[in-house]
Enzyme design. Structure first.
Site, PDB file in Angstrom:
ATOM      1  N   PRO A  91       0.791  -1.224   0.000  1.00  5.02           N
ATOM      2  CG  PRO A  91      -0.115  -1.083   2.130  1.00  5.02           C
ATOM      3  CD  PRO A  91       0.524  -2.055   1.185  1.00  5.02           C
ATOM      4  CG  ASN A  92      -0.249   4.316   1.262  1.00  2.00           C
ATOM      5  OD1 ASN A  92      -1.210   4.884   0.732  1.00  2.00           O
ATOM      6  ND2 ASN A  92      -0.330   3.744   2.441  1.00  2.00           N
TER       7      ASN A  92
ATOM      8  NE  ARG B  92       4.008   6.630   1.706  1.00  2.00           N
ATOM      9  CZ  ARG B  92       4.223   5.400   2.158  1.00  2.00           C
ATOM     10  NH1 ARG B  92       4.697   4.483   1.334  1.00  2.00           N
ATOM     11  NH2 ARG B  92       3.977   5.079   3.394  1.00  2.00           N
TER      12      ARG B  92
ATOM     13  CE1 TYR C 105       8.924   4.892   2.718  1.00  2.00           C
ATOM     14  CE2 TYR C 105       7.447   6.789   2.857  1.00  2.00           C
ATOM     15  CZ  TYR C 105       7.900   5.582   3.359  1.00  2.00           C
ATOM     16  OH  TYR C 105       7.344   5.050   4.493  1.00  2.00           O
TER      17      TYR C 105
ATOM     18  CG  ASN D  72       8.382  -2.180   0.410  1.00  2.07           C
ATOM     19  OD1 ASN D  72       7.784  -2.300   1.486  1.00  2.07           O
ATOM     20  ND2 ASN D  72       9.021  -1.071   0.069  1.00  2.07           N
TER      21      ASN D  72
ATOM     22  CB  ALA E 273       1.484   0.065   6.290  1.00  2.00           C
TER      23      ALA E 273
ATOM     24  CD  GLU F 234      10.657  -7.912   5.582  1.00  2.00           C
ATOM     25  OE1 GLU F 234      11.011  -9.027   6.045  1.00  2.00           O
ATOM     26  OE2 GLU F 234      10.129  -7.027   6.275  1.00  2.00           O
TER      27      GLU F 234
ATOM     28  CG  HIS G   1      10.950  -2.602   4.689  1.00  2.00           C
ATOM     29  ND1 HIS G   1       9.595  -2.523   4.491  1.00  2.00           N
ATOM     30  CD2 HIS G   1      11.195  -3.820   5.235  1.00  2.00           C
ATOM     31  CE1 HIS G   1       9.033  -3.643   4.907  1.00  2.00           C
ATOM     32  NE2 HIS G   1       9.983  -4.452   5.371  1.00  2.00           N
TER      33      HIS G   1
ATOM     34  NE  ARG H 279       9.869   5.875   8.667  1.00  2.00           N
ATOM     35  CZ  ARG H 279       8.960   5.739   7.688  1.00  2.00           C
ATOM     36  NH1 ARG H 279       9.130   4.820   6.752  1.00  2.00           N
ATOM     37  NH2 ARG H 279       7.897   6.523   7.654  1.00  2.00           N
TER      38      ARG H 279
HETATM   39  C1  DQA Z   1       8.183   0.898   3.874  1.00  2.00           C
HETATM   40  C2  DQA Z   1       8.240   1.090   5.392  1.00  2.00           C
HETATM   41  C3  DQA Z   1       6.876   0.888   6.019  1.00  2.00           C
HETATM   42  O1  DQA Z   1       6.943   1.067   7.425  1.00  2.00           O
HETATM   43  C4  DQA Z   1       5.896   1.893   5.453  1.00  2.00           C
HETATM   44  O2  DQA Z   1       4.605   1.652   5.979  1.00  2.00           O
HETATM   45  C5  DQA Z   1       5.865   1.925   3.976  1.00  2.00           C
HETATM   46  C6  DQA Z   1       7.122   1.761   3.233  1.00  2.00           C
HETATM   47  C7  DQA Z   1       9.529   1.229   3.193  1.00  2.00           C
HETATM   48  O3  DQA Z   1       9.701   0.813   2.050  1.00  2.00           O
HETATM   49  O4  DQA Z   1      10.361   1.914   3.782  1.00  2.00           O
HETATM   50  O5  DQA Z   1       4.829   2.176   3.361  1.00  2.00           O
HETATM   51  O6  DQA Z   1       7.904  -0.479   3.618  1.00  2.00           O
END
Ligand code: DQA
Length: 138
Positions: free
Chosen positions: A9-10, A17, A22, A71, A74, A95, A97, A104
């Site tokens: 998501p997002n 964003r 990011y 990835n 959240a 995985e 991020h 964080r």
């Molecule tokens: C994320 C880190 C997550 O905590 C966050 O909710 C994201 C992006 C990252 O790529 O740093 O949406 O996965």
């Protein structure tokens, strides 16, 4: 070599964003670069904001690809279903991020995916996806 990249998501908003966290590049632009850097790798890309769709992608691509770069955004921190999907497939899942989740908020420190991942790459920006490709190529 077929590699699936699955974003949660997002992450469709990458480029706009919170660029201070990011970066300023869209995933589509980054993917074009990645494809040109690895012409012998067949990449498939899937993104969803919906938890169950991500579970479906993991199940489906877990049968058709040699590796997955995931990835889960959240949902990493909340989704037992996504962790279970990763546990259920036989191909390696890396995985990724973009941000350093350990630097964080504490709710980002736990991952339901990591236990079942072949490895975890955090905090290197978009380059993390490239490092994940390298790790899958061995
Ligand atoms: C994320 C880190 C997550 O905590 C966050 O909710 C994201 C992006 C990252 O790529 O740093 O949406 O996965």
């Amino acid at each position: 070599m077929k590699i699936a990249i699955i974003n949660g998501p997002n992450l469709n908003l990458l480029g706009n964003r919170q660029p201070e966290i990011y970066g300023g590049k869209s995933f589509e632009d980054f993917l074009k670069e990645l494809k040109s850097q690895y012409p012998n790798v067949e990449f498939d890309y899937a993104q969803s904001n919906v938890e169950g769709e991500l579970v479906n992608f993991i199940q489906e691509m877990g049968q058709t690809h040699n590796g997955i770069i995931l990835n889960a955004a959240a949902y990493t921190h909340t989704s037992i279903a996504i962790g279970d999907a990763v546990a259920a497939i036989d191909i390696p899942v890396v995985e990724v991020h973009i941000s350093n989740i350990h630097a964080r908020e504490t709710f980002r420190h736990h991952s339901y995916v990591s236990k079942y991942a072949a490895g975890v790459i955090v905090g290197f920006g978009m380059k993390g996806y490239k490092l994940a490709v390298e790790s899958l190529l061995g």
